[in-house]
Design a protein around this motif. Sequence first.
Motif, PDB file in Angstrom:
ATOM      1  N   GLN A 277       0.862  -1.184   0.000  1.00 46.86           N
ATOM      2  CA  GLN A 277       0.000   0.000   0.000  1.00 46.86           C
ATOM      3  C   GLN A 277       0.896   1.230   0.000  1.00 46.86           C
ATOM      4  OE1 GLN A 277      -1.704  -1.503   3.884  1.00 46.86           O
ATOM      5  NE2 GLN A 277      -3.343  -0.111   3.260  1.00 46.86           N
ATOM      6  N   SER A 278       0.431   2.297  -0.633  1.00 46.51           N
ATOM      7  CA  SER A 278       1.172   3.554  -0.586  1.00 46.51           C
ATOM      8  C   SER A 278       0.206   4.720  -0.570  1.00 46.51           C
ATOM      9  CB  SER A 278       2.105   3.683  -1.795  1.00 46.51           C
ATOM     10  OG  SER A 278       2.889   4.867  -1.699  1.00 46.51           O
ATOM     11  N   MET A 279       0.509   5.721   0.238  1.00 47.28           N
ATOM     12  CA  MET A 279      -0.289   6.947   0.278  1.00 47.28           C
ATOM     13  C   MET A 279      -0.111   7.716  -1.024  1.00 47.28           C
ATOM     14  SD  MET A 279       0.624   8.443   4.074  1.00 47.28           S
ATOM     15  CE  MET A 279       0.334   7.490   5.580  1.00 47.28           C
ATOM     16  N   ASP A 280      -1.163   8.377  -1.470  1.00 44.76           N
ATOM     17  CA  ASP A 280      -1.038   9.344  -2.560  1.00 44.76           C
ATOM     18  C   ASP A 280      -0.402  10.595  -1.968  1.00 44.76           C
ATOM     19  OD1 ASP A 280      -1.244  11.228  -4.548  1.00 44.76           O
ATOM     20  OD2 ASP A 280      -3.348  10.844  -5.013  1.00 44.76           O
ATOM     21  N   GLU A 281       0.906  10.723  -2.145  1.00 45.34           N
ATOM     22  CA  GLU A 281       1.658  11.794  -1.491  1.00 45.34           C
ATOM     23  C   GLU A 281       1.234  13.181  -1.944  1.00 45.34           C
ATOM     24  OE1 GLU A 281       6.000  10.960  -0.860  1.00 45.34           O
ATOM     25  OE2 GLU A 281       5.557   9.253  -2.168  1.00 45.34           O
ATOM     26  N   THR A 282       0.621  13.285  -3.130  1.00 48.68           N
ATOM     27  CA  THR A 282       0.217  14.600  -3.614  1.00 48.68           C
ATOM     28  C   THR A 282      -0.887  15.200  -2.757  1.00 48.68           C
ATOM     29  OG1 THR A 282      -1.460  13.734  -5.147  1.00 48.68           O
ATOM     30  CG2 THR A 282       0.805  13.912  -5.962  1.00 48.68           C
ATOM     31  N   MET A 283      -1.538  14.372  -1.928  1.00 48.14           N
ATOM     32  CA  MET A 283      -2.633  14.857  -1.086  1.00 48.14           C
ATOM     33  C   MET A 283      -2.129  15.383   0.260  1.00 48.14           C
ATOM     34  SD  MET A 283      -5.412  11.823  -1.874  1.00 48.14           S
ATOM     35  CE  MET A 283      -6.817  12.695  -1.171  1.00 48.14           C
ATOM     36  N   LEU A 284      -0.835  15.234   0.520  1.00 47.73           N
ATOM     37  CA  LEU A 284      -0.260  15.635   1.802  1.00 47.73           C
ATOM     38  C   LEU A 284       0.412  16.991   1.688  1.00 47.73           C
ATOM     39  CD1 LEU A 284       1.445  12.230   2.707  1.00 47.73           C
ATOM     40  CD2 LEU A 284      -0.743  13.080   3.579  1.00 47.73           C
ATOM     41  N   ASP A 285       0.091  17.904   2.593  1.00 44.29           N
ATOM     42  CA  ASP A 285       0.777  19.193   2.618  1.00 44.29           C
ATOM     43  C   ASP A 285       2.194  19.067   3.163  1.00 44.29           C
ATOM     44  OD1 ASP A 285      -0.996  21.932   2.209  1.00 44.29           O
ATOM     45  OD2 ASP A 285      -2.198  20.152   2.550  1.00 44.29           O
ATOM     46  N   THR A 286       2.380  18.080   4.027  1.00 46.55           N
ATOM     47  CA  THR A 286       3.693  17.801   4.596  1.00 46.55           C
ATOM     48  C   THR A 286       3.748  16.327   4.956  1.00 46.55           C
ATOM     49  OG1 THR A 286       5.219  18.275   6.424  1.00 46.55           O
ATOM     50  CG2 THR A 286       2.875  18.468   6.895  1.00 46.55           C
ATOM     51  N   GLU A 287       4.958  15.782   5.021  1.00 48.40           N
ATOM     52  CA  GLU A 287       5.117  14.379   5.418  1.00 48.40           C
ATOM     53  C   GLU A 287       5.791  14.263   6.777  1.00 48.40           C
ATOM     54  OE1 GLU A 287       7.013  12.115   2.352  1.00 48.40           O
ATOM     55  OE2 GLU A 287       5.740  12.933   0.754  1.00 48.40           O
ATOM     56  N   THR A 288       5.924  15.385   7.475  1.00 47.75           N
ATOM     57  CA  THR A 288       6.668  15.368   8.737  1.00 47.75           C
ATOM     58  C   THR A 288       5.991  14.507   9.810  1.00 47.75           C
ATOM     59  OG1 THR A 288       5.558  17.415   9.397  1.00 47.75           O
ATOM     60  CG2 THR A 288       7.711  17.618   8.337  1.00 47.75           C
ATOM     61  N   GLU A 289       4.662  14.396   9.763  1.00 49.13           N
ATOM     62  CA  GLU A 289       3.958  13.607  10.775  1.00 49.13           C
ATOM     63  C   GLU A 289       3.673  12.172  10.326  1.00 49.13           C
ATOM     64  OE1 GLU A 289       0.681  15.735  12.774  1.00 49.13           O
ATOM     65  OE2 GLU A 289       1.303  17.467  11.603  1.00 49.13           O
ATOM     66  N   VAL A 290       4.025  11.855   9.080  1.00 52.09           N
ATOM     67  CA  VAL A 290       3.797  10.507   8.565  1.00 52.09           C
ATOM     68  C   VAL A 290       4.887   9.579   9.097  1.00 52.09           C
ATOM     69  CG1 VAL A 290       3.670   9.065   6.508  1.00 52.09           C
ATOM     70  CG2 VAL A 290       2.686  11.364   6.475  1.00 52.09           C
TER      71      VAL A 290
END
Length: 643
Positions: A277-290
């Motif tokens: 599985q992978s998140m659609d990263e384009t929907m994230l404003d930041t990845e710092t909390e991922v």
Amino acid sequence: MNFVSLFASAVFLFGGSVLAENATHVYNWTAQWGTANPDGLFERRVVTCNGEYPWPAIKVTQGDRIVVNLSNGLPDQNTSVHFHGLFQHDTNEFDGVPMLTQCDIPPNETLTYNFTVPDQHGPYWYHSHSKGQYMDGMVGPVIIEDIEKPPYDYDEEVLLTLEEWYHKEVSEMIPEFLNRFNPTGAEPIPQVLLFNNTLNGTWAVKPDTTYLLHIINTGGFLSQYLWMEDHTFTVVGVDGIYVEPNETDYIYITVAQRYDVLIHTKNDTSRNYAFMQSMDETMLDTETEVISINSTNAIVYNASAPMPQEYLSDDYIDDILDDFYLTPSPKEDAMDDYDYQIKIDVLMNNLDDGVNYAFFNNITYVAPKVPTLGSVLSAGDFSTNDLVYGTNTHPFVLQKDEIVEIVVNNNDTGKHPFHLHGHVFQVLERGPDFSDAPGPIPYNESAPYTAPEYPLLRDTLYVNPQSYFRIRFKADNPGVWFFHCHIEWHLLQGLAITLVEDPESIQARQSVTDNWKDVCAANGVPFEGNAANNTENLLDLTGQNLQVKSLPSGFTAKGIVAMVFSCLAGILGCAVICIYGMADIPNLEEKVYSELSPEEKKMLDNEDDEEDDDDSTKKKEGSSEEEKKSATNITSETVGQAI
């Protein structure tokens, strides 16, 4: 055929009734607070069913009756339940949308949902429709078995639910999200992806076996990419609609969408394989909390063999299956030209309170004072007048059996999955991703275009960034239906419209139960009259709920950000002046200067250079002491006003 889950802990619960045609399945559920740790990383409070998490799966046969007695054991929240994708023919009161088809269920009250599923099959799901509550765990799958033989063969049937998971409760995140200090509307960032309610799950398989896998994205925010190591998906259904088989390596599934896929296992049982599985990263404003963008799950042939490592791919974004080109089975011709077209433009913007809202045609959905279904049933001859239903519910009245076309123009730079209650729709057109365009590209009705001969049918469809889509359906299911973005954060921002379909037939064929009315009364909510609860003059909307007034002309989200941080800087500046002003500190200027950032030092140095130039100019011009004093006073006054 055996119906099994991917995990022993997720075995289907059937409510105590035998699976048989026209059976009645009764469920007595109490929503309560409990604790759970689904990702194994953080224990938090979740909404449980009768004290258990996750909520039970439902499996019924086409034509069966479902009865859910939902009691609210949450002392601090209202609740509801919506059966996503089910048509609710002549049972609109059980569609489960607060202030649209029912009142919220307050603490210590019970509402009974009672309906049949006569003409649908495949994977569906249920969830709370109350203020993003389902992201706290109030969600479960529904599988409807077809009374006819499906148009494909398989050996075993399994279920896979997907979702993103937060370590905070929704009630904690909403005030942070809908806040003037979040003027760009950045959505809260989840921590991980779950696979059947766990992180890094396992699926034990048999060799040389064909599995029918029901995949349901029960999340509230993120679309996901799915792929497997050395295995392929054969898509045979979407959103409860059979499609002609289509083999693919990669699936893209938005929240609320469902896929039926066939997976045939290998003969060799010497090793295990990754299911990614992978998140659609384009929907994230930041990845710092991922914590992890990808999640590695295991297809287990041999429990004694090593578990698979992460299986990465460079192709999963570019080579995903484009659902637009799937063909329903049996094939259905494209509907004739529309009778009624609804064009709506998506926009995310700020209102006067500084909060970022979501808009269709500059209207952000605000719930009425009376459930819209109650307004229909009490409106008499005025039921066909959309004014009865208020202005901020953004209502459209549809006539019986007319062909309705909805055109969505997305002026936002992100994808949005839109869901239509009460129907599936034909997908006639979906524009490409225009992320790199200088601005949105709207639908152009005069541009040459040929729709598919047999368009895709489904109930949830995403629109590409700065692009558009066009869908059609027949208004043959009387009811009050939501059309909304299924990203829960965007629904909380108001991205919804109301469709009042054939209100005269609603009045003639439908009613609400005494229990339905009692729940409204217990919640202190009226259930008759127009959107403003006016029962005398149904066209008088005085006192209706309205959106926050607009910002003064010229204000933008960037402007609000600048204003907020300027105010904060001013406040901090005053605090520093007070602290240092009351203290006798040697070498004060040097100490303050040493603590500045390089950018601040450069700015201050430039200001000092400008002041030196000003002083030099004044000396050359022979300025008088009075002029210098006056200039000093003006400067101090101006600085004081700015602070």
